[in-house]
Design an enzyme around this catalytic site. Structure first.
Site, PDB file in Angstrom:
ATOM      1  CD  GLU A  90      -3.202   0.041   0.395  1.00 15.44           C
ATOM      2  OE1 GLU A  90      -2.914   1.162  -0.054  1.00 15.44           O
ATOM      3  OE2 GLU A  90      -4.308  -0.499   0.208  1.00 15.44           O
TER       4      GLU A  90
ATOM      5  NE  ARG B  99      -5.390  -2.179   9.149  1.00  9.79           N
ATOM      6  CZ  ARG B  99      -5.457  -1.744   7.885  1.00  9.79           C
ATOM      7  NH1 ARG B  99      -5.146  -0.482   7.585  1.00  9.79           N
ATOM      8  NH2 ARG B  99      -5.871  -2.529   6.924  1.00  9.79           N
TER       9      ARG B  99
ATOM     10  CG  ASN C  43      -6.669   1.761   4.941  1.00  6.30           C
ATOM     11  OD1 ASN C  43      -5.768   0.928   4.955  1.00  6.30           O
ATOM     12  ND2 ASN C  43      -7.557   1.821   3.969  1.00  6.30           N
TER      13      ASN C  43
ATOM     14  CG  ASN D 211      -8.784   2.373   0.718  1.00  5.07           C
ATOM     15  OD1 ASN D 211      -7.573   2.498   0.751  1.00  5.07           O
ATOM     16  ND2 ASN D 211      -9.385   1.203   0.813  1.00  5.07           N
TER      17      ASN D 211
ATOM     18  CG  ASP E 108      -7.475  -0.160  -1.994  1.00  7.10           C
ATOM     19  OD1 ASP E 108      -7.049   0.778  -1.321  1.00  7.10           O
ATOM     20  OD2 ASP E 108      -7.345  -1.341  -1.635  1.00  7.10           O
TER      21      ASP E 108
END
Ligand code: CA
Length: 289
Positions: free
Chosen positions: A15, A97, A99, A144, A194
């Protein structure tokens, strides 16, 4: 356009790619393996989940770290020594958490959160200016991709399960957002939106999780313009880089894939590069107040 494999990293959740134009380095992360890569090398192994990072002007990295139990922090990280300095904490009541995140054109760091279980709408989007953390909105399931238009007046944002790209008016002077509307709807058959970045023409490039592709969209019309196949099922994010800023770097993930899908997409978790005919918007640096 074709996706070329740069590293068969077998990332669990690759990522967060960021292009450092000064050093011509691509930074990216494996969120679940808690590590940071520079190009093809692991440069830091952390003890917390890392959601995203940004370039810090003092040569370190601004990171968004989470313990996986609801305590998240913005941390100045020296990758060589893994020395950490906590700049601000974000306490969420739910088990979340960090991202995806990115710096805005004024140097604020915007980063979102998501539930560890990936299904409760307990995430939020935060803006950090080096002193204060401002919650822009909550009620997010998987915060995202985010990016800005070339004129910096529009902010684009993805909460993955909505399969939409939302557009907001963005006030660069204050960091406030207004006037939310749907810019793009992504068909179920294409995958889940995403990570996202923008090019200098104002088009959006979106990695489609479960769709084995990166895609180019016109946010003015909502139309799909191009599809570039990637030999990794769960393409997760993308950023422009290279000396001419025409190379699109694409991350991917192996997390949760079936044996059948892993056989079909053995390069899942790899890092890829696509040479495009456009130039991308740069990765922006953090500017602490
Ligand atoms: Ca992501």
């Amino acid at each position: 356009m074709k996706a070329e494999l740069l590293l068969d990293a077998k990332a669990t959740l690759g990522e967060g790619p960021v292009w450092d134009a000064k050093s011509q380095t691509l930074y990216w992360i494996d969120i679940l393996k808690k590590r940071i890569y520079a190009g093809t090398e692991v440069i830091a192994q952390l003890d917390k989940f890392i959601g995203c990072l940004a370039l810090h002007p003092n040569g370190t990295l601004l990171t968004a770290l989470s313990d996986g139990e609801g305590l998240s922090s913005f941390v100045d990280l020296q990758p060589d020594s893994s020395q950490q300095s906590v700049l601000a904490a974000v306490n969420e009541s739910a088990n979340t958490r960090f991202n995806d995140g990115k710096c805005d054109p004024a140097g604020r760091f915007l980063a979102g959160t998501m539930a560890m279980n990936e299904s409760d709408p307990t995430g939020a989007l935060y803006s950090f200016n080096g002193k204060q953390v401002t919650k822009l909105f909550g009620g997010v399931t998987i915060s995202n991709g985010l990016t800005w238009s070339p004129d910096h007046k529009t902010f684009y944002y993805i909460d993955t399960p909505t399969r939409k790209v939302q557009a907001f008016d963005y006030d660069l002077a204050t960091g406030q957002i207004a006037n939310p509307r749907t810019a793009i709807r992504i068909a179920d058959t294409l995958g889940w939106p995403d990570g996202m970045t923008s090019d200098t023409d104002g088009k959006l490039w979106i990695a489609l999780w479960g769709g084995a592709q990166v895609t180019k969209w016109n946010p003015q019309t909502g139309k799909l313009l191009e599809q570039i196949p990637v030999p990794a099922l769960q393409t997760s994010s993308c950023i422009f880089g290279g000396k001419d800023m025409n190379e699109l770097y694409v991350t991917s993930a192996r997390k949760g894939m079936s044996e059948v899908d892993l056989k079909k997409y053995p390069l899942s978790g790899g890092l890829f590069k696509v040479e495009t005919k456009v130039t991308g918007m740069p990765s922006l640096e953090f500017i602490p107040r």
